[in-house]
Design an enzyme around this catalytic site. Structure first.
Site, PDB file in Angstrom:
ATOM      1  N   HIS A  17       0.840  -1.203   0.000  1.00 23.87           N
ATOM      2  CA  HIS A  17       0.000   0.000   0.000  1.00 23.87           C
ATOM      3  C   HIS A  17       0.879   1.258   0.000  1.00 23.87           C
ATOM      4  O   HIS A  17       0.588   2.221  -0.709  1.00 23.87           O
ATOM      5  CB  HIS A  17      -0.881   0.070   1.259  1.00 23.87           C
ATOM      6  CG  HIS A  17      -1.859  -1.061   1.433  1.00 23.87           C
ATOM      7  ND1 HIS A  17      -1.929  -1.817   2.570  1.00 23.87           N
ATOM      8  CD2 HIS A  17      -2.821  -1.539   0.599  1.00 23.87           C
ATOM      9  CE1 HIS A  17      -2.899  -2.704   2.457  1.00 23.87           C
ATOM     10  NE2 HIS A  17      -3.445  -2.576   1.262  1.00 23.87           N
ATOM     11  N   LYS A  41     -17.116  -7.064   6.930  1.00 29.13           N
ATOM     12  CA  LYS A  41     -15.776  -7.638   7.054  1.00 29.13           C
ATOM     13  C   LYS A  41     -15.279  -7.381   8.477  1.00 29.13           C
ATOM     14  O   LYS A  41     -15.268  -6.224   8.917  1.00 29.13           O
ATOM     15  CB  LYS A  41     -14.870  -6.890   6.065  1.00 29.13           C
ATOM     16  CG  LYS A  41     -13.804  -7.734   5.388  1.00 29.13           C
ATOM     17  CD  LYS A  41     -13.166  -6.892   4.284  1.00 29.13           C
ATOM     18  CE  LYS A  41     -11.880  -7.471   3.771  1.00 29.13           C
ATOM     19  NZ  LYS A  41     -11.258  -6.612   2.758  1.00 29.13           N
ATOM     20  N   ARG A  90      -2.237  -6.501  -8.082  1.00 24.92           N
ATOM     21  CA  ARG A  90      -1.115  -7.392  -7.779  1.00 24.92           C
ATOM     22  C   ARG A  90      -0.963  -8.505  -8.807  1.00 24.92           C
ATOM     23  O   ARG A  90       0.107  -8.793  -9.269  1.00 24.92           O
ATOM     24  CB  ARG A  90      -1.316  -8.028  -6.399  1.00 24.92           C
ATOM     25  CG  ARG A  90      -0.975  -7.099  -5.277  1.00 24.92           C
ATOM     26  CD  ARG A  90      -1.506  -7.597  -3.978  1.00 24.92           C
ATOM     27  NE  ARG A  90      -2.962  -7.579  -4.000  1.00 24.92           N
ATOM     28  CZ  ARG A  90      -3.724  -7.774  -2.949  1.00 24.92           C
ATOM     29  NH1 ARG A  90      -3.167  -8.055  -1.797  1.00 24.92           N
ATOM     30  NH2 ARG A  90      -5.025  -7.708  -3.034  1.00 24.92           N
ATOM     31  N   SER A 128      -2.746  -7.701   3.388  1.00 25.24           N
ATOM     32  CA  SER A 128      -2.990  -7.511   4.822  1.00 25.24           C
ATOM     33  C   SER A 128      -3.347  -8.845   5.482  1.00 25.24           C
ATOM     34  O   SER A 128      -2.965  -9.092   6.626  1.00 25.24           O
ATOM     35  CB  SER A 128      -4.117  -6.504   5.041  1.00 25.24           C
ATOM     36  OG  SER A 128      -3.780  -5.260   4.493  1.00 25.24           O
TER      37      SER A 128
HETATM   38  P1  ADP Z   1      -9.722  -3.847  -0.112  1.00 24.11           P
HETATM   39  O1  ADP Z   1     -10.392  -4.575   1.020  1.00 24.11           O
HETATM   40  O2  ADP Z   1     -10.517  -2.700  -0.649  1.00 24.11           O
HETATM   41  O3  ADP Z   1      -9.171  -4.716  -1.212  1.00 24.11           O
HETATM   42  P2  ADP Z   1      -7.001  -3.516   0.787  1.00 24.11           P
HETATM   43  O4  ADP Z   1      -6.553  -2.691   1.934  1.00 24.11           O
HETATM   44  O5  ADP Z   1      -6.784  -4.975   0.852  1.00 24.11           O
HETATM   45  O6  ADP Z   1      -8.508  -3.128   0.600  1.00 24.11           O
HETATM   46  O7  ADP Z   1      -6.336  -2.971  -0.553  1.00 24.11           O
HETATM   47  C1  ADP Z   1      -6.502  -1.659  -0.990  1.00 24.11           C
HETATM   48  C2  ADP Z   1      -5.934  -1.513  -2.390  1.00 24.11           C
HETATM   49  O8  ADP Z   1      -4.534  -1.763  -2.355  1.00 24.11           O
HETATM   50  C3  ADP Z   1      -6.487  -2.487  -3.421  1.00 24.11           C
HETATM   51  O9  ADP Z   1      -6.532  -1.822  -4.657  1.00 24.11           O
HETATM   52  C4  ADP Z   1      -5.469  -3.591  -3.439  1.00 24.11           C
HETATM   53  O10 ADP Z   1      -5.469  -4.268  -4.690  1.00 24.11           O
HETATM   54  C5  ADP Z   1      -4.198  -2.798  -3.259  1.00 24.11           C
HETATM   55  N1  ADP Z   1      -3.116  -3.592  -2.675  1.00 24.11           N
HETATM   56  C6  ADP Z   1      -3.164  -4.428  -1.626  1.00 24.11           C
HETATM   57  N2  ADP Z   1      -1.967  -5.014  -1.394  1.00 24.11           N
HETATM   58  C7  ADP Z   1      -1.136  -4.517  -2.335  1.00 24.11           C
HETATM   59  C8  ADP Z   1       0.224  -4.745  -2.665  1.00 24.11           C
HETATM   60  N3  ADP Z   1       0.964  -5.621  -1.997  1.00 24.11           N
HETATM   61  N4  ADP Z   1       0.745  -4.051  -3.704  1.00 24.11           N
HETATM   62  C9  ADP Z   1      -0.018  -3.192  -4.401  1.00 24.11           C
HETATM   63  N5  ADP Z   1      -1.303  -2.948  -4.175  1.00 24.11           N
HETATM   64  C10 ADP Z   1      -1.868  -3.594  -3.148  1.00 24.11           C
END
Ligand code: ADP
Length: 163
Positions: A17, A41, A90, A128
């Protein structure tokens, strides 16, 4: 002013992120990192904790703002005068869900577009959920999240304090 929103759960924020936020902050005049309130969630950190973590991490980037929102993302975008939603991609596994969401959001609000930034190879595996799973067993998460966030994550599991 070219404003964008980067929405997510950030439970907790990872280096993946952080990389997307830094890169997007160079592309847009202002980037609002929006922590979503997702009733369906269950989360490890409260919304307030996640907002605080993000604010502390990006205190030195003046064009990055942190907010939380409940409701439709496109409404939040319009209220904040942002025409772009930023998402990280990803792998192909992210693609189908992201495509559907981007198209839905564009149908709901034609003026709002979604832009994807491709993750750096070194963070492509990172999520996460992985961080939480490894931390719950006391494993090393120092390559996934900054040190202070790792400590806060371990603390949650020590206290059995999961929400
Ligand atoms: P959500 O529950 O909306 O998917 P996340 O916090 O998991 O929320 O992810 C937020 C955004 O960040 C999403 O667009 C996700 O694809 C992206 N994201 C999550 N992990 C990574 C990573 N390792 N590298 C790049 N983008 C990521």
């Amino acid at each position: 002013m070219n404003k964008a929103i980067y929405p997510g759960s950030f439970d907790p924020v990872t280096y993946g992120h952080i990389d997307i936020i830094k890169r997007a902050s160079h592309i847009f005049d202002e980037l609002i990192v929006a922590v979503l309130v997702n009733k369906g969630k269950s989360s490890l950190f409260s919304i307030e904790e996640r907002v605080k973590m993000l604010e502390e991490l990006f205190a030195d980037l003046p064009n990055v703002k942190v907010a939380s929102y409940e409701g439709l993302l496109v409404d939040f975008a319009v209220e904040n005068n942002a025409k772009v939603i930023v998402r990280g991609l990803r792998a192909v596994t992210d693609f189908e869900y992201e495509l559907q969401m981007a198209q839905t959001n564009n149908v709901l609000r034609n003026e709002v577009d979604t832009i994807f930034l491709i993750t750096k190879l070194e963070y492509a595996y990172l999520s996460s959920s992985t961080v939480k799973e490894v931390a719950s067993y006391g494993g090393d998460i120092s390559k996934f999240v900054p040190e202070n966030i790792a400590e806060l994550t371990y603390e949650k599991y020590k206290k059995g304090n999961t929400k």
